[in-house]
Design a protein around this motif. Structure first.
Motif, PDB file in Angstrom:
ATOM      1  N   PHE A   1       0.662  -1.252  -0.313  1.00 28.61           N
ATOM      2  CA  PHE A   1       0.233  -0.005   0.324  1.00 28.61           C
ATOM      3  C   PHE A   1       0.729   1.275   0.080  1.00 28.61           C
ATOM      4  CE2 PHE A   1      -4.727   1.600   1.190  1.00 28.61           C
ATOM      5  CZ  PHE A   1      -4.526   2.605   1.003  1.00 28.61           C
ATOM      6  N   VAL A   2       1.235   1.979  -1.212  1.00 28.50           N
ATOM      7  CA  VAL A   2       1.862   3.316  -1.617  1.00 28.50           C
ATOM      8  C   VAL A   2       0.828   4.140  -1.383  1.00 28.50           C
ATOM      9  CG1 VAL A   2       4.027   4.025  -2.652  1.00 28.50           C
ATOM     10  CG2 VAL A   2       3.524   1.996  -2.329  1.00 28.50           C
ATOM     11  N   ALA A   3       1.268   5.253  -0.839  1.00 33.70           N
ATOM     12  CA  ALA A   3       0.274   6.372  -1.236  1.00 33.70           C
ATOM     13  C   ALA A   3       1.390   7.541  -1.613  1.00 33.70           C
ATOM     14  CB  ALA A   3      -0.417   6.541  -0.476  1.00 33.70           C
ATOM     15  N   GLY A   4       0.724   8.967  -2.238  1.00 35.36           N
ATOM     16  CA  GLY A   4       1.654  10.181  -2.515  1.00 35.36           C
ATOM     17  C   GLY A   4       0.939  11.431  -3.189  1.00 35.36           C
TER      18      GLY A   4
ATOM     19  N   ARG B   1      -1.969   7.199   6.116  1.00 34.70           N
ATOM     20  CA  ARG B   1      -2.371   6.498   6.805  1.00 34.70           C
ATOM     21  C   ARG B   1      -3.687   5.932   7.484  1.00 34.70           C
ATOM     22  NH1 ARG B   1      -0.341   2.212   8.175  1.00 34.70           N
ATOM     23  NH2 ARG B   1       0.374   1.658  10.329  1.00 34.70           N
ATOM     24  N   ASP B   2      -4.819   6.907   7.195  1.00 33.11           N
ATOM     25  CA  ASP B   2      -5.614   6.449   7.911  1.00 33.11           C
ATOM     26  C   ASP B   2      -6.469   5.599   7.076  1.00 33.11           C
ATOM     27  OD1 ASP B   2      -5.630   8.720   9.824  1.00 33.11           O
ATOM     28  OD2 ASP B   2      -7.244   9.372   9.379  1.00 33.11           O
ATOM     29  N   LYS B   3      -6.188   5.765   6.228  1.00 32.63           N
ATOM     30  CA  LYS B   3      -7.044   4.629   4.468  1.00 32.63           C
ATOM     31  C   LYS B   3      -5.741   3.569   4.743  1.00 32.63           C
ATOM     32  CE  LYS B   3      -9.805   4.877   0.938  1.00 32.63           C
ATOM     33  NZ  LYS B   3     -11.033   4.531   0.955  1.00 32.63           N
ATOM     34  N   GLY B   4      -4.719   3.506   5.455  1.00 30.20           N
ATOM     35  CA  GLY B   4      -3.991   2.567   5.037  1.00 30.20           C
ATOM     36  C   GLY B   4      -2.630   1.749   5.270  1.00 30.20           C
ATOM     37  N   ALA B   5      -1.581   3.108   4.373  1.00 33.82           N
ATOM     38  CA  ALA B   5      -0.941   3.496   3.633  1.00 33.82           C
ATOM     39  C   ALA B   5       0.500   2.744   4.522  1.00 33.82           C
ATOM     40  CB  ALA B   5      -0.721   4.702   3.064  1.00 33.82           C
ATOM     41  N   GLU B   6       1.253   2.355   3.924  1.00 32.70           N
ATOM     42  CA  GLU B   6       2.857   2.169   4.640  1.00 32.70           C
ATOM     43  C   GLU B   6       3.465   2.856   4.363  1.00 32.70           C
ATOM     44  OE1 GLU B   6       3.080  -2.673   4.631  1.00 32.70           O
ATOM     45  OE2 GLU B   6       1.568  -1.945   3.076  1.00 32.70           O
ATOM     46  N   TYR B   7       4.076   3.184   2.917  1.00 32.99           N
ATOM     47  CA  TYR B   7       4.535   3.809   2.141  1.00 32.99           C
ATOM     48  C   TYR B   7       3.996   5.918   1.632  1.00 32.99           C
ATOM     49  CZ  TYR B   7       7.725  -0.305   2.320  1.00 32.99           C
ATOM     50  OH  TYR B   7       8.106  -0.857   3.280  1.00 32.99           O
TER      51      TYR B   7
END
Length: 361
Positions: A278-281, A305-311
């Protein structure tokens, strides 16, 4: 009434008055808070259709997340009370900034929405271009009519989106050529445009779709030497060898460019780039893949982070701000360009966190 009681009553009334005033008194600030995030590899919540659809080219299965992030911003006409602003300054999930930092003086909600929509469309185009360049897939260009002046010589003859193939028989490959050819005429003379109408434009244009459009020039209203004009604004548009649709609704601004580009690259690459992670940005992107800074980074970190992103892929110029409030469990990855982001995904997929370019490096 005893003097002491009168004093206490007066103080109480004064305090109540100050509290009421602080609730009613408006301050020139805007509030930001974490907004929705969208997986560029997934589907839209409202319609169930893919965020990114590619047709005319082989695509590959993807997994995991490449989430773009957003912030929610109060409207141009909204001003918080002093109490609300103070509460916002105290909270970690609200960012209070000067109103003019978000809405230039005098800008309306409608004007802000229009500007955001234009920035979003531009970021989509740059994301497509950068992604295809990353994969060494050729991207062409064409000169188009981007706007027609109301009441001008071209109104009703040329239209926004028309491709300009030639002017007076001279092939057009750059927008500056359009003005060069038009100003060869005197006001009142006729210039002939060869165009492909917007409705027939495609990645593989057919010469049979070309039409001749004569336009009688007018005199420029600018001060200075007399010159001929036709009342259009030409611009350069990209031409892709297959169709890429980004169908996200109710989102504006340029900050999704990086994540859109990564989503396109992932769909066109046999390797599953995220490996299920799980990558967000966030980050703007230009045609050459350079990643630029955005606003509201701290709110986007919380949303991710609230959605579950790790990076979280963080533009290099946002790193200093991002490190001040990184949520627990979220790893910041410094990104300067699209190629660096793809390489970071390789490290994430392989589990080599030590190789990631963190914001502290």
């Amino acid at each position: 009434m005893p003097r002491r009681s009168a004093t206490m009553l007066a103080a109480t009334l004064l305090l109540i008055g100050l509290l009421c005033a602080s609730v009613l008194f408006k301050v020139p600030f805007t509030e930001m808070s974490p907004g929705p995030t969208y997986n560029t590899l997934g589907v839209q919540d409202k319609t169930g259709t893919p965020v990114i659809t590619i047709t005319g080219r082989e695509t590959y299965p993807t997994s995991g997340h490449l989430n773009m992030t957003t912030v929610q911003v109060t409207g141009a006409n909204y001003q918080p009370s002093l109490v609300s602003a103070i509460v916002g300054w105290i909270r970690d999930d609200v960012l209070v900034v000067p109103h003019d930092n978000v809405y230039p003086q005098g800008q309306t909600d409608q004007e802000a929405q229009q500007e955001n929509a234009e920035q979003f469309a531009s970021s989509e185009d740059s994301a497509k271009t950068a992604a295809l360049k990353q994969l060494d897939i050729p991207v062409g260009t064409e000169v188009i009519v981007s706007a027609v002046t109301a009441g001008g010589p071209s109104e009703g003859k040329l239209h926004a989106g028309d491709q300009i193939v030639a002017v007076d028989g001279v092939a057009i490959t750059d927008r500056a050529q359009v003005a060069e050819q038009v100003t060869r005429h005197q006001p009142g003379e006729t210039v002939v445009f060869t165009v492909v109408p917007h409705a027939k434009a495609s990645a593989t244009p057919d010469p049979a779709d070309e039409v001749q459009v004569p336009v009688v020039t007018a005199k420029s209203e600018d001060d200075g030497p007399e010159r001929a004009v036709v009342g259009i604004t030409p611009s350069v548009d990209h031409v892709y060898p297959f169709k890429i649709d980004i169908g996200l609704q109710d989102v504006g601004g340029p900050s999704a460019g990086l994540m859109f580009a990564l989503g396109i690259v992932d769909k066109l690459t046999p390797t599953d780039l995220t490996g299920g992670k799980f990558v967000a940005g966030t980050g703007t992107i230009d045609d050459d893949g350079a990643v630029g800074p955005i606003g509201g980074i701290q709110m986007k970190l919380i949303a991710a982070r609230d959605k579950g992103a790790e990076y979280f892929f963080t533009p290099a110029d946002n790193c200093a701000e991002a490190t001040k409030g990184t949520p627990s469990g979220l790893t910041l990855v410094k990104v300067e360009n699209l190629d660096g982001a793809v390489k970071a995904l390789d490290s994430i997929r392989s589990g080599d966190k030590a190789a990631l370019p963190g914001c502290g490096k």
